[in-house]
Enzyme design. Structure first.
Site, PDB file in Angstrom:
ATOM      1  N   ASP A   1       0.840  -1.197   0.000  1.00 17.01           N
ATOM      2  CA  ASP A   1       0.000   0.000   0.000  1.00 17.01           C
ATOM      3  C   ASP A   1       0.880   1.254   0.000  1.00 17.01           C
ATOM      4  OD1 ASP A   1       0.957  -0.372   2.591  1.00 17.01           O
ATOM      5  OD2 ASP A   1      -0.862   0.426   3.554  1.00 17.01           O
TER       6      ASP A   1
ATOM      7  N   ASP B   1       6.870   1.186   1.901  1.00 16.77           N
ATOM      8  CA  ASP B   1       6.556   0.168   0.879  1.00 16.77           C
ATOM      9  C   ASP B   1       7.430   0.356  -0.360  1.00 16.77           C
ATOM     10  OD1 ASP B   1       3.545  -0.953   1.761  1.00 16.77           O
ATOM     11  OD2 ASP B   1       3.911   1.133   2.316  1.00 16.77           O
TER      12      ASP B   1
ATOM     13  N   ASN C   1      -2.484   2.694   3.512  1.00 19.01           N
ATOM     14  CA  ASN C   1      -1.932   4.036   3.736  1.00 19.01           C
ATOM     15  C   ASN C   1      -2.731   5.090   2.983  1.00 19.01           C
ATOM     16  OD1 ASN C   1       0.215   3.303   5.418  1.00 19.01           O
ATOM     17  ND2 ASN C   1       1.519   2.808   3.675  1.00 19.01           N
TER      18      ASN C   1
ATOM     19  N   THR D   1       2.871  -5.963   2.746  1.00 16.53           N
ATOM     20  CA  THR D   1       3.395  -4.857   3.558  1.00 16.53           C
ATOM     21  C   THR D   1       2.297  -3.834   3.814  1.00 16.53           C
ATOM     22  OG1 THR D   1       4.206  -3.690   1.590  1.00 16.53           O
ATOM     23  CG2 THR D   1       5.754  -5.161   2.706  1.00 16.53           C
TER      24      THR D   1
ATOM     25  N   PHE E   1      -0.940  -0.289  12.559  1.00 17.12           N
ATOM     26  CA  PHE E   1      -1.810   0.206  11.495  1.00 17.12           C
ATOM     27  C   PHE E   1      -2.328  -0.891  10.560  1.00 17.12           C
ATOM     28  CE2 PHE E   1      -2.491   1.712   7.171  1.00 17.12           C
ATOM     29  CZ  PHE E   1      -3.505   2.633   7.378  1.00 17.12           C
ATOM     30  N   ASN E   2      -1.436  -1.726  10.007  1.00 13.10           N
ATOM     31  CA  ASN E   2      -1.890  -2.739   9.040  1.00 13.10           C
ATOM     32  C   ASN E   2      -2.835  -3.748   9.704  1.00 13.10           C
ATOM     33  OD1 ASN E   2      -0.330  -1.608   7.007  1.00 13.10           O
ATOM     34  ND2 ASN E   2       1.432  -2.940   7.422  1.00 13.10           N
TER      35      ASN E   2
ATOM     36  N   HIS F   1       9.637   0.493   8.249  1.00 15.97           N
ATOM     37  CA  HIS F   1       9.061  -0.815   8.587  1.00 15.97           C
ATOM     38  C   HIS F   1       9.179  -1.869   7.472  1.00 15.97           C
ATOM     39  CE1 HIS F   1       6.725   1.542  11.620  1.00 15.97           C
ATOM     40  NE2 HIS F   1       6.459   2.368  10.624  1.00 15.97           N
ATOM     41  N   ASP F   2       8.604  -1.547   6.320  1.00 13.28           N
ATOM     42  CA  ASP F   2       8.234  -2.594   5.358  1.00 13.28           C
ATOM     43  C   ASP F   2       9.382  -3.400   4.751  1.00 13.28           C
ATOM     44  OD1 ASP F   2       5.567  -2.057   5.761  1.00 13.28           O
ATOM     45  OD2 ASP F   2       5.370  -0.771   4.002  1.00 13.28           O
TER      46      ASP F   2
HETATM   47  C1  BDR Z   1       2.838   0.057   8.583  1.00  9.17           C
HETATM   48  O1  BDR Z   1       1.759   0.959   8.298  1.00  9.17           O
HETATM   49  C2  BDR Z   1       2.110   1.811   7.232  1.00  9.17           C
HETATM   50  O2  BDR Z   1       2.005   3.132   7.644  1.00  9.17           O
HETATM   51  C3  BDR Z   1       3.500   1.465   6.813  1.00  9.17           C
HETATM   52  O3  BDR Z   1       3.596   1.470   5.389  1.00  9.17           O
HETATM   53  C4  BDR Z   1       3.746   0.091   7.381  1.00  9.17           C
HETATM   54  O4  BDR Z   1       3.340  -0.921   6.484  1.00  9.17           O
HETATM   55  C5  BDR Z   1       3.492   0.480   9.898  1.00  9.17           C
HETATM   56  O5  BDR Z   1       2.557   0.491  10.934  1.00  9.17           O
HETATM   57 CA    CA Z   2       2.897  -0.465   4.125  1.00  9.07          CA
END
Ligand code: BDR
Ligand code: CA
Length: 310
Positions: A10, A15, A39, A124, A165-166, A239-240
């Site tokens: 996303d 990403d 996102n 991701t 978040f994800n 993160h990703d």
């Molecule tokens: C995740 O949420 C998104 O904001 C980032 O792309 C990552 O996948 C982190 O919480």
């Molecule tokens: Ca992401």
């Protein structure tokens, strides 16, 4: 042999770096990119995936659009981190790479069916597309080598105190994917907050001196600026790409086998990934969880990937 993977993403600043690392690393064969709402809305994340490939000169990797929202509830894009178009910061070029005519699930199913060896799925973003895939195509479960997901956390959250978040965006999808019995790895906030985008890291990316490096540097500067406001983290966490790094080079992180269950009904904790690191529930392990990152090794992989692209 390079590991065949499909990135389901996303984009999203981090990403984009996952896509770039997958395209550039010799141990990875990037079969396709599929997109999901997260996102940003699906129009934005799909456009941004094409932008990521266009900027870096990645050609011949099919890109297909996926779900426009989670299985239950409404989408709440992460505009406070990623901006209104999910890729705030640099001016975005008009993409020159095409969009595949197939939807994400059909493209993934086609590639799994056609592949002589099982394929690793690398989501991701929210797990919506992967959940739809395992529900629509149970006959293909044996063609999925494993799922390596950025999301969840063994500790804190970033949307609510406990939900990442994800995970928060589509908890039902996590439950479906875990229930499918697929080999599942979680790369959560507990490890991604070790991948801090320090000033030194940003300088190293910029110093590569290419178009991809300049664009990537702008992404990182924007991302760190929003993290500073939102989470008081001026060196935001990338993160990703830890997912891709872990597949390309397992020595980049330690992992443990454990039990993950996702909270679907909590009034305060919906989307929390309950990770039983001390085996207090005595349930069978159903996942691998990434724990400690070799930070220097990780950033070298990122810088090398940027340097290998246009
Ligand atoms: C995740 O949420 C998104 O904001 C980032 O792309 C990552 O996948 C982190 O919480
Ligand atoms: Ca992401």
């Amino acid at each position: 042999m390079a590991t065949p993977i499909i990135i389901d993403c996303d984009p999203g600043h981090d990403d984009v770096f996952a896509i770039w690392l997958a395209a550039a690393h010799p141990a990875i064969q990037l079969l396709a990119i599929t997109t999901v709402a997260g996102n940003g809305r699906i129009e934005h994340t799909t456009f941004n995936a094409r932008v990521a490939c266009t900027v870096a000169g990645i050609q011949g990797v099919p890109i297909a659009r996926g779900a426009d929202g989670p299985i239950a509830g409404a989408l709440r894009p992460a505009d406070w981190i990623h901006g209104a178009n999910a890729l705030g910061g640099p001016e975005l070029p008009e993409p020159t790479v095409p969009l595949d005519e197939r939807d994400a699930v059909t493209l993934m199913a086609d590639l799994l069916s056609d592949s002589p060896v099982p394929v690793t799925l690398v989501p991701t973003g929210p797990l919506t597309n992967i959940a739809h895939l395992v529900q629509a195509h149970p006959e293909l479960l044996g063609k999925i080598e494993r799922v390596v997901w950025m999301g969840g956390s063994t500790t804190r959250g970033n949307v609510t105190p406990y939900a990442e978040f994800n995970a928060y965006t589509d908890p039902e999808a996590i439950a479906i994917v875990l229930d499918s019995g697929v080999d599942f790895t979680m790369v959560g906030l507990n490890i991604s907050h070790q991948a801090l985008i320090t000033r030194e890291v940003r300088d190293r990316v910029r110093a590569v001196g290419t178009r991809t490096a300049a664009f990537g540097h702008e992404l990182l500067e924007f991302f760190c600026s929003t993290y500073e406001v939102a989470e008081q983290m001026p060196d935001g966490p990338l993160h990703d790409p830890i997912t891709v790094a872990l597949i390309a080079d397992p020595a980049v992180a330690t992992t443990v086998r454990t039990r993950i269950d996702v909270e679907l009904t909590g009034t305060e904790t919906r989307g929390a990934t309950s990770t039983d690191l001390i085996d207090i529930l005595k349930r069978p392990a159903n996942a691998t969880v990434a724990m400690d990152l070799d930070v220097d090794r990780f950033w070298s992989m990122i810088v090398d990937a940027v340097a290998a692209l246009d």
